[in-house]
Design a protein around this motif. Structure first.
Motif, short mmCIF file in Angstrom:
data_model
loop_
_atom_site.label_atom_id
_atom_site.label_comp_id
_atom_site.label_asym_id
_atom_site.label_seq_id
_atom_site.Cartn_x
_atom_site.Cartn_y
_atom_site.Cartn_z
N VAL A 215 -36.60 57.58 -58.93
CA VAL A 215 -35.31 57.37 -58.27
C VAL A 215 -35.53 56.44 -57.09
CG1 VAL A 215 -33.34 58.44 -57.13
CG2 VAL A 215 -34.54 59.67 -58.97
N PHE A 216 -34.68 55.42 -57.00
CA PHE A 216 -34.76 54.45 -55.90
C PHE A 216 -33.46 54.53 -55.10
CE2 PHE A 216 -37.41 53.00 -59.33
CZ PHE A 216 -38.59 52.61 -58.70
N GLU A 217 -33.56 54.95 -53.84
CA GLU A 217 -32.39 55.07 -52.99
C GLU A 217 -32.25 53.75 -52.23
OE1 GLU A 217 -29.41 55.25 -51.16
OE2 GLU A 217 -30.94 55.34 -49.60
N ALA A 218 -31.22 52.96 -52.59
CA ALA A 218 -31.11 51.60 -52.08
C ALA A 218 -29.86 51.38 -51.24
CB ALA A 218 -31.12 50.60 -53.25
N SER A 219 -29.24 52.45 -50.76
CA SER A 219 -28.02 52.28 -49.95
C SER A 219 -28.20 52.69 -48.50
CB SER A 219 -26.87 53.09 -50.56
OG SER A 219 -27.04 54.48 -50.30
N GLY A 220 -29.01 53.70 -48.25
CA GLY A 220 -29.21 54.21 -46.90
C GLY A 220 -28.18 55.24 -46.48
N ALA A 221 -27.16 55.48 -47.30
CA ALA A 221 -26.13 56.46 -46.97
C ALA A 221 -26.68 57.88 -47.15
CB ALA A 221 -24.90 56.26 -47.85
N SER A 222 -26.30 58.78 -46.24
CA SER A 222 -26.80 60.15 -46.31
C SER A 222 -26.44 60.82 -47.62
CB SER A 222 -26.25 60.96 -45.14
OG SER A 222 -26.73 60.46 -43.91
#
Length: 263
Positions: A215-222
């Motif tokens: 999984v790659f979290e690419a938004s930075g939103a909580s």
């Protein structure tokens, strides 16, 4: 050890927008006015004595970061973690370091990569964000044969999805609340997209009932960070790529423990 580059093309990053509108990106607060721009290519017009390559006339992609070459991270081959790194167009230093939205720029010879003759200037300017995506995949280990989820369909998220497919991911899914981004992701070859706010979407729509292996979290939103933990399979790897939108982001440590996630 430096060269003079006539700038030909510069990309505009989300961080540039944040600096322009807010005067800061996360913990990096502008202490003085500075020139933005860190995604660029240009033509070498002059070189310092002793520089072997590049040569005047070469078109080059510019690595926006210049490492010291002396600290323990540089000596260990991890110059991107250099304690004394200077980043073009960034307030990570005091004073800030001017960037590429200028006519000419002086950079280190080691920051320049000669472009193929057939490469378009616009593609050359996109090599820096592509490198971000490749580094994210490198941190996750091999994605070949794995099911991949990208949270956030901005430029970096889309590049991660494209490169994950190129490196052999069996399923590539993308989560984003914006319908236009989801449509564009499908056009780029993503297998399935879904709205994180829609409870009927998610891994089930991709035939992935037990979660994703990378999984790659690419938004930075909580909320996206929480979703990354929720949709990660047991034993999965989560790579944080997006800059946090808040000074402190809560993490579901219980899932990190029980699922034995790599984060």
């Amino acid at each position: 050890g430096t060269v003079l580059v006539r700038v030909r093309r510069v990309g505009l990053c989300g961080t540039d927008v944040h600096y322009y509108e807010d005067g800061r990106v996360g913990a990096f607060v502008a202490s003085a006015p500075f020139v933005l721009g860190h995604e660029l290519c240009g033509e070498v017009t002059a070189v310092a004595e002793g520089v072997g390559r590049p040569s005047p006339g070469d078109r080059v992609v510019v690595n926006p970061s210049r490492q010291c070459g002396r600290c323990e991270f540089c000596r260990a081959g991890r110059g991107n973690l250099c304690r004394n790194i200077r980043m073009l167009g960034s307030a990570s230093t005091t004073p800030p370091t001017d960037g590429g939205l200028a006519g000419y720029l002086r950079v280190g010879e080691e920051q320049c990569y000669v472009m193929p003759e057939t490469m378009d200037d616009g593609i050359g300017a996109l090599m820096e964000p592509l490198a971000v995506a490749l580094q994210a995949l490198h941190r996750a280990g091999s994605v070949a044969g794995r099911r991949v989820l990208v949270c956030g369909g901005g430029p970096i998220g889309l590049l991660i999805a494209i490169t994950a497919r190129a490196f052999g991911a069996t399923t590539v899914a993308l989560s984003d609340p914006d319908p236009g981004r989801r449509t564009f992701a499908l056009a780029l070859g993503v297998d399935v997209v879904f709205d994180p706010a829609n409870p009927e979407g998610g891994p089930g729509a991709a035939g992935v009932d037990d979660g994703f292996e990378a999984v790659f979290e690419a938004s930075g939103a909580s909320a996206a960070v929480a979703q990354a933990f929720e949709l990660a399979r047991r034993g999965a790897t989560i790579v944080q790529v997006g800059s946090p939108s808040e000074p402190r982001t809560p993490l579901p440590l219980g899932q990190l423990l029980v699922k034995e996630l790599q984060f």
